[in-house]
Design an enzyme around this catalytic site. Sequence first.
Site, PDB file in Angstrom:
ATOM      1  N   CYS A 137      36.635  44.992  43.090  1.00 40.31           N
ATOM      2  CA  CYS A 137      37.597  45.759  43.892  1.00 40.31           C
ATOM      3  C   CYS A 137      38.780  46.224  43.043  1.00 40.31           C
ATOM      4  O   CYS A 137      39.084  47.423  42.969  1.00 40.31           O
ATOM      5  CB  CYS A 137      38.070  44.914  45.075  1.00 40.31           C
ATOM      6  SG  CYS A 137      38.477  43.202  44.661  1.00 40.31           S
ATOM      7  N   TYR A 138      39.462  45.286  42.383  1.00 43.54           N
ATOM      8  CA  TYR A 138      40.547  45.674  41.471  1.00 43.54           C
ATOM      9  C   TYR A 138      40.005  46.628  40.404  1.00 43.54           C
ATOM     10  O   TYR A 138      40.660  47.583  40.008  1.00 43.54           O
ATOM     11  CB  TYR A 138      41.035  44.460  40.682  1.00 43.54           C
ATOM     12  CG  TYR A 138      41.913  43.444  41.337  1.00 43.54           C
ATOM     13  CD1 TYR A 138      43.156  43.770  41.870  1.00 43.54           C
ATOM     14  CD2 TYR A 138      41.550  42.089  41.309  1.00 43.54           C
ATOM     15  CE1 TYR A 138      43.998  42.780  42.379  1.00 43.54           C
ATOM     16  CE2 TYR A 138      42.376  41.106  41.808  1.00 43.54           C
ATOM     17  CZ  TYR A 138      43.600  41.454  42.346  1.00 43.54           C
ATOM     18  OH  TYR A 138      44.429  40.474  42.828  1.00 43.54           O
TER      19      TYR A 138
END
Length: 320
Positions: A137-138
Amino acid sequence: MSVPVKSIGIVGARGYVGGELVRLIASHPHLEIAFVSSRSTAGEEVAVHVNGAPAGLKFSSLEAPDVAASPADVVILALPNGEAHRYVAEIDASERPDRVIVDVSADYRFDDSWVYGQPERFRETIRGATRISNPGCYATAAQLAIAPMVDALNGPATVFAVSGYSGAGATPSDKNNPEILRDNLLPYSLTGHIHEREVARHVGHPVHFLPHVAPFFRGISVTVSLPLADAMTIDEMAQRYERAYGSEPLIQLTGAKPPLVRDIADQHHVSIGGWCVSEAPARAVAIATIDNLLKGAATQALQNVNLACGFDELEGIANG
Ligand SMILES: NC(=O)c1ccc[n+]([C@@H]2O[C@H](COP(=O)([O-])OP(=O)(O)OC[C@H]3O[C@@H](n4cnc5c(N)ncnc54)[C@H](OP(=O)(O)O)[C@@H]3O)[C@@H](O)[C@H]2O)c1
């Protein structure tokens, strides 16, 4: 021409990412759910745990050989890091090893025999692939913010990142403990985070990654500081992002206005903007926001399933 329906199974379906996947797949016109697997909720109605799950669908607890023996044409593994290999090994050894597997953990993000499933950067390699590693996600937000600038950099990109606590999953830990997070910001893994290596590998440039967890539930904000070989104007910077992403339906450019994390919750896209530049030292800053559970996980996994199966890439994904 009618599009054939594919059956799909989700392993780890009780988790945050698994729940989002069930919800999205339930309204996909060309996918039907073969199974949703969870050990702790086996036998329970999925709709009790996941809003929008089909009525009557129940969790089952499938071990790796059961998954390999299932009729599913596509398997999504939404398990903690380190758990995917035994499922992959059983499918590899089964009568249908060419089924599509999308792994949302980090287990295959560094494996050259798997395709890295970041559609906006590597779309053509994902079409028709059978082993797809879904990006972190990051890492999705950070690499999309860095990639258009990479040839102008003269040093490591620094990524200051703040995530809502759903990023830590549903299993209790300090990073999703409401008492620890209340009125607080929790720095962690400030060197050597796996997404630091992932972004560096997939943008081909060193990255310094500084993650934090905040008390909100979903969404990530990454602020990327980019040291430049030569000073750049805001317009030149904006043009780079426009060229890279101007026609991407799941990337919204916000210009000089910084995207805000509360606006990205429940949205399928990434927002990038907030351009800033300085001349001496020559430096640029960009901000990206993403819903960690959607474009940071489930939405991107569904884009990858669609590309692998030859469906429209946005099938089953409402344009947020
Ligand atoms: N949360 C995010 O924002 C996010 C974003 C991108 C990627 N990811 C990645 O996606 C994966 C899932 O994340 P999540 O947040 O959904 O996690 P989660 O909420 O903790 O859910 C994990 C799921 O895996 C199952 N599970 C746990 N240990 C297992 C084991 N040893 N064998 C089989 N099943 C097991 C759990 O169900 P049972 O225990 O009931 O079987 C549950 O369904 C992780 O690899 C994570 O890094 C998460």
